[in-house]
Design an enzyme around this catalytic site. Structure first.
Site, short mmCIF file in Angstrom:
data_model
loop_
_atom_site.label_atom_id
_atom_site.label_comp_id
_atom_site.label_asym_id
_atom_site.label_seq_id
_atom_site.Cartn_x
_atom_site.Cartn_y
_atom_site.Cartn_z
N SER A 182 -5.59 -7.69 3.31
CA SER A 182 -5.88 -6.98 4.56
C SER A 182 -7.33 -7.08 4.99
O SER A 182 -7.63 -6.87 6.16
CB SER A 182 -5.47 -5.51 4.42
OG SER A 182 -6.03 -4.94 3.25
N HIS A 210 0.91 -6.77 5.73
CA HIS A 210 0.32 -7.49 6.86
C HIS A 210 1.08 -8.78 7.18
O HIS A 210 0.69 -9.51 8.08
CB HIS A 210 -1.15 -7.80 6.59
CG HIS A 210 -2.04 -6.64 6.88
ND1 HIS A 210 -2.37 -6.27 8.16
CD2 HIS A 210 -2.66 -5.76 6.06
CE1 HIS A 210 -3.17 -5.22 8.12
NE2 HIS A 210 -3.36 -4.88 6.86
N LYS A 241 2.79 -1.32 10.80
CA LYS A 241 1.87 -2.31 11.37
C LYS A 241 2.58 -3.08 12.49
O LYS A 241 2.79 -2.53 13.55
CB LYS A 241 1.30 -3.17 10.26
CG LYS A 241 0.33 -2.30 9.43
CD LYS A 241 -0.29 -2.97 8.25
CE LYS A 241 -1.33 -2.03 7.66
NZ LYS A 241 -1.40 -2.07 6.22
C1 LIG Z 1 -1.56 -0.94 5.32
C2 LIG Z 1 -1.16 -1.41 3.99
C3 LIG Z 1 -0.33 -0.64 3.20
C4 LIG Z 1 0.10 0.74 3.58
O1 LIG Z 1 1.01 0.74 4.63
P1 LIG Z 1 1.26 2.11 5.46
O2 LIG Z 1 2.60 1.93 6.01
O3 LIG Z 1 0.17 2.17 6.49
O4 LIG Z 1 1.14 3.22 4.48
C5 LIG Z 1 0.09 -1.16 1.98
N1 LIG Z 1 -0.33 -2.38 1.58
C6 LIG Z 1 -1.15 -3.15 2.31
C7 LIG Z 1 -1.54 -4.50 1.82
C8 LIG Z 1 -1.60 -2.69 3.54
O5 LIG Z 1 -2.41 -3.43 4.27
#
Ligand SMILES: *Cc1c(COP(=O)(O)O)cnc(C)c1O
Length: 395
Positions: A182, A210, A241
């Site tokens: 990320s 992502h 996301k």
């Molecule tokens: C954003 C993210 C999460 C968490 O996801 P949410 O649904 O926002 O809790 C988990 N792993 C990675 C790699 C992320 O970028």
């Protein structure tokens, strides 16, 4: 009387002196390509709304219809009386989409990772984990009390050496990596990791937060991107996301999912999604299949912004996806860069320690399918102007 929490105030004052204190930006419109924050309209290069689904009419209509039919809340955790038909419909929809036996949805991607790793492993087990894996994986690993072995970022040979060294160790072994990282926007070396896991009898787990909606056919993620169907035991994804709503999911065998029904603590001890969330997520998977042009537009925009930043002279690191960092180095400078970009009309997040390593601070951009060429040109012009002013760009 002395305040036993005074140390918090002292720390906050220190962050203010360091220039790393963060005030929350307040979004006063929908999250979209251009949004209103703190009374100012800016080009939004700081959301994870890759495909513009947060405001998609089909998702919004599905959410409203679900509220009208099923109410605002689910009333309980999944295992008591909070499993609604909508939740099961969503899980079946995701399992079909990802071509796996079964799926379980959690309240967030964070809960999915932390809840799964901690449920399936215990103190006698071993976890082999990329050093840049997401915080929710790290927390899950710690909660499991398994032994954690960290390998250098994307170093398949190092991961394999650790697995080999554990050959006689007893216990279960889990090899775990983000699908897309990320902070740098680079893609995990899944084919190599899968081979290493298979060779050493390890469970293979990928966090595709992502990559969901971004990589693979119709956004099926990195397993599809690399053609590794059937070889990754646990795929985590997020609904927060590119999917545009909220939630996380775990895909795998029917046994894995039923085990998580019984042992994953966020599933057992935290209330399930409201009907509007489940219904909007369901609609999002229809959109992924009906409107593949959104994913094409996302990648076209990503290439355009990345090339524009690079030809302006910025260091965009090792990104391979729509996550494009602009490397700055010093954390205070990265935060100042972000603040001055905002004053000129672009929201892009400054990120420093502890989210990234000391000396690796950056401003991170995430472009969306819905940005127009005009918006991207304006953003590039602002980046160049502010970058020169702060001497992040020379000449
Ligand atoms: C954003 C993210 C999460 C968490 O996801 P949410 O649904 O926002 O809790 C988990 N792993 C990675 C790699 C992320 O970028």
């Amino acid at each position: 009387m002395s305040n036993p929490l005074a140390y918090l105030h002292d720390q906050l004052e220190q962050w203010k002196r360091d220039g790393t204190y963060q005030r929350l930006r307040v979004l006063e419109s929908a999250s979209a390509a251009e949004s209103r924050f703190d009374g100012k309209n800016v080009i939004n290069l700081a959301s994870n709304n890759y495909l513009g689904l947060t405001t998609h009419p089909k998702l919004c209509a599905a959410a409203i219809a679900a509220v009208n039919r099923y109410g605002a809340g689910s009333g309980a955790v999944r295992t008591i009386s909070g499993t609604m038909s909508l939740h099961l419909d969503l899980e079946r929809r995701i399992a079909t989409f990802k071509r796996v036996e079964a799926c379980v949805v959690f309240q967030s991607g964070f809960a999915a990772n932390a809840g799964t790793v901690s449920a399936i492993l215990g103190p006698d087990d071993h976890i082999v984990s990329d050093e840049l894996n997401h915080a929710s994986i790290i927390d899950g690993c710690r909660l499991s009390r398994a032994k954690i072995h960290v390998f250098a970022h994307k170093d398949v040979a190092a991961a394999e050496r650790i697995l080999a060294s554990l050959a006689g160790a007893g216990g279960k072994k889990l090899l775990i990596s983000d699908g897309v990282f990320s902070m740098d926007g680079d893609i995990g070396p899944l084919p190599g990791l899968v081979e290493a896991a298979e060779k050493h009898g390890a469970i293979m787990m990928v966090d595709d937060a992502h990559a969901s909606g971004v990589l693979g056919r119709n956004g099926r993620g990195t397993v599809d991107h690399f053609g590794l169907h059937g070889r990754v035991h646990i795929q985590v994804g997020t609904l927060s996301k590119a999917i545009g709503v909220l939630g996380g999911y775990v895909c795998g065998s029917r046994d894995l999912i039923e085990f998580l029904y019984h042992r994953a603590r966020p599933f057992l001890f935290s209330t399930s999604h409201p009907p509007a969330v489940a219904a909007a997520c369901l609609a999002a998977f229809d959109v992924l299949e009906e409107e593949p042009e959104r994913i094409e537009a996302l990648w076209t925009n990503a290439r355009y912004l990345k090339q524009g930043l690079a030809s302006a002279g910025f260091d965009t690191g090792i990104s391979e996806t729509p996550i494009t960092p602009v490397m700055v180095g010093d954390a205070a400078l990265a935060h100042r860069f972000s603040r001055e970009l905002f004053e000129e009309g672009v929201l892009a997040t400054g990120i420093g320690f502890p989210t990234v390593a000391q000396g690796k601070a950056r401003v991170r951009t995430i472009v969306a399918a819905t940005h127009t060429r005009g918006e991207l040109d304006r953003a590039l012009e602002i980046f160049s102007r502010v970058g020169k002013r702060l001497e992040i760009l020379r000449g």
